[in-house]
Write an enzyme that holds these catalytic residues in place. Sequence first.
Site, PDB file in Angstrom:
ATOM      1  N   THR A 191       0.828  -1.212   0.000  1.00 31.28           N
ATOM      2  CA  THR A 191       0.000   0.000   0.000  1.00 31.28           C
ATOM      3  C   THR A 191       0.861   1.261   0.000  1.00 31.28           C
ATOM      4  O   THR A 191       1.808   1.367   0.778  1.00 31.28           O
ATOM      5  CB  THR A 191      -0.899  -0.035   1.258  1.00 31.28           C
ATOM      6  OG1 THR A 191      -1.717  -1.190   1.184  1.00 31.28           O
ATOM      7  CG2 THR A 191      -1.777   1.195   1.355  1.00 31.28           C
ATOM      8  N   GLU A 258      -1.817   0.104  -4.492  1.00 27.39           N
ATOM      9  CA  GLU A 258      -0.840  -0.928  -4.142  1.00 27.39           C
ATOM     10  C   GLU A 258       0.174  -1.141  -5.282  1.00 27.39           C
ATOM     11  O   GLU A 258      -0.099  -0.809  -6.438  1.00 27.39           O
ATOM     12  CB  GLU A 258      -1.552  -2.251  -3.835  1.00 27.39           C
ATOM     13  CG  GLU A 258      -2.134  -2.335  -2.423  1.00 27.39           C
ATOM     14  CD  GLU A 258      -3.368  -1.473  -2.208  1.00 27.39           C
ATOM     15  OE1 GLU A 258      -4.015  -1.122  -3.211  1.00 27.39           O
ATOM     16  OE2 GLU A 258      -3.662  -1.133  -1.047  1.00 27.39           O
TER      17      GLU A 258
HETATM   18 FE1  SF4 Z   1      -4.748   2.578   6.819  1.00 27.66          FE
HETATM   19 FE2  SF4 Z   1      -5.516   1.822   4.400  1.00 27.66          FE
HETATM   20 FE3  SF4 Z   1      -4.773  -0.035   6.140  1.00 27.66          FE
HETATM   21 FE4  SF4 Z   1      -7.047   1.355   6.523  1.00 27.66          FE
HETATM   22  S1  SF4 Z   1      -6.643  -0.067   4.848  1.00 27.66           S
HETATM   23  S2  SF4 Z   1      -5.497   0.858   8.067  1.00 27.66           S
HETATM   24  S3  SF4 Z   1      -6.499   3.337   5.685  1.00 27.66           S
HETATM   25  S4  SF4 Z   1      -3.483   1.577   5.294  1.00 27.66           S
HETATM   26 FE    FE Z   2      -5.269  -1.975   3.981  1.00 27.96          FE
END
Ligand code: SF4
Ligand code: FE
Length: 511
Positions: A191, A258
Site C-alpha cells: 500500500t 498498491e
Molecule cells: Fe490505513 Fe488503508 Fe490499512 Fe485502513 S486499509 S489501516 S487506511 S493503510
Molecule cells: Fe489496507
Amino acid sequence: MTMMTGKEYIASLRDLHPEVYFFGKKIESVVDEPMFQPHIHTAAMTYELAHSPEYEEVMTALSHLTGEKINRFTHIHQGTDDLVKKVRMMRLLGQKTGTCFQRCVGLDGLNALYVTTYDMDQKHGTTYHERFKKWLLEVQKNDLMPSGAMTDARGDRSLRPHQQKNKDTYLHIKERLDDGIIVSGVKAHITGAINSHEILTMPTRTMGEEDRDFALSFALPSDARGVTFVFSRQTNDTRRLDSPLDAGNPKYGIVGGEAIILFKDVFVPWERVFMAGEYDFTNELVETFAGYHRSNYGGCKVGLADVVIGGSYWTADAHGISKASHIIDKLTEMIAMAETCWSCTLACSYEGHKTSSGAYLIHPLLANVVKLNITRMVYEWMRVAQDIAGGKIITLPSEKDLENPEIGKAIEECFVGKEGFSTSDIIKMLRLIENMSVGAGLPEAMHGAGSPAAQKIMIARRGNIERKVELAKSVAGIKKDKEFEKIIGKDEEAYWKEVKETIRKRTKLRR
Ligand code: SF4
Ligand code: FE
C-alpha cells in the site's frame, strides 16, 4: 522537527526518483502521472490535517524521543490514550477521503519494530533497537512516510521459504558483507509504495531455523538502487482518465494504490538493518504488526461507512424516499454495524498494555475480532448501500454523454430527482457509491492486514478456551467453586446433601 503540509509532502516526492512501471511503461515522474494523483492526494491528507487546529489533538503527538510535536503517523504509542487517538485519526481520515490513506502500514511497522527490536536485543545482545531508534528519529524529524512492506509473493505455500524453487518469491539475504547485506526477492500488494519516502520491510510469516536468511527487516529510501515498483490495477481505475464524474472518487481514488516491489541485488547498510537472521523473533514481529494493523480497520473502514451512509441517505432524499420506513430501517442497520466495529476497535485500544520496550500495544485478541468483523460487515453495509442506491449505479451513462449536445439534455431530464437536486449531483453521488461498494475496497476489507483465516488462527490461539472450560465446570458444579462456598458458608458437598434432604422431606410432606 518538520511537519509537512499536504503540498509540501507532494513537493518532497519530487526529490525521489523511484523506478516505477505501470501499464508496461516506465513512469518518468510519479507526482505528474495522472493515474497516481488520487492516491497521492489521499496520503497528502495525512499531512494536511496535522496543521488544522481542529484536528491537532488526534493528528499530532509529542515525540517520546525529542519531546517535540510530530505527525501522529510517526509516533510510538506511549499509552492507551495514544492508541485511542490513533483509531480516532483513522476514522477521521476515512471520513475525509472515502478511501485508504495508506500511511498506517508504515506507522504500524514503526511500532512493531520498536517493540520487537527491544526484545531481540534483550535475548541476543544485539543492538538493533538503538539502530532502529536512530532511523525513527530521522523519520520523525523529516516527517517521512515509510511504506510497510510485509507480504512476500510466497510461491508454493505448502513449502517453507528455504524450500521454494525460486528463492525470490520471498525477500531474503543473499550475502553478508562487512558494511551491510545484499538482498533480493519481492514484496507484493504494498500500500502507498510508490508515493512513500522509504520502504520498511518485515518478514511475512514465522520463520524456522532453516529460513534464517528470510528473517529480515530493513529500511531503504524508495529510490534505492536495484528497487523496482510495479503499480497494480484496480477496478475501474482508468475511469479517472475518462472524466472526473465517471471516476466516482476522482480526488482520492480507490483503495490504497498498491504495488509490487522487486528487489534485485540491493545493498542495505547495517545501520538500516533491523533483523538479519533472528528467526525466533519473526513470530513476535508478524503478530505485533498484524495486531496493530487489524485494530486500524475498525477506524478507517468505519470512516468510510460514515461517508457511504451519508451518501445513501442523500441519494434516498434526492429521490424523495428518505422518509420511507424500509429506508430508515436500512440506514439504521448500517449505522449499527459501523458502530459495532467502532466499539470493538475502541475496546481494543483501551485494553492496550505496555510492552517491555515502553511502547503500548493494542489488545491482540480484540484486534483480530475487529478485523474479522470488518471482513463481513463491510460487505454487508455496502450491500445495503447498493440496495438503497438502486440499479442506476451500474447503468449510468458517462460524463461525455451528458456533455454531448445531441443527447445530454435528455439524460439530464430523465435522471432528475426531487426538486432542489441537480442531475449532475445525483450522478456524482451514485458514482461515489459505485466506487466504494463495487470497487476494490471490498476485497481490501477482506484481505488487507491478513485474510480471515489468519484472524481465526489468532482468535483460536488467544481465545483461551481452557479458561472458559474451567468457568463452565465451576458453574456446572463439576469443579470446586470457592466463592459459592463462601456465600453458603460451608463445603459444597455438605450443602448439596442438606438440600437433597430438605427436598426429600418436602416431597414426603406433600404426599
Ligand atoms: Fe490505513 Fe488503508 Fe490499512 Fe485502513 S486499509 S489501516 S487506511 S493503510
Ligand atoms: Fe489496507
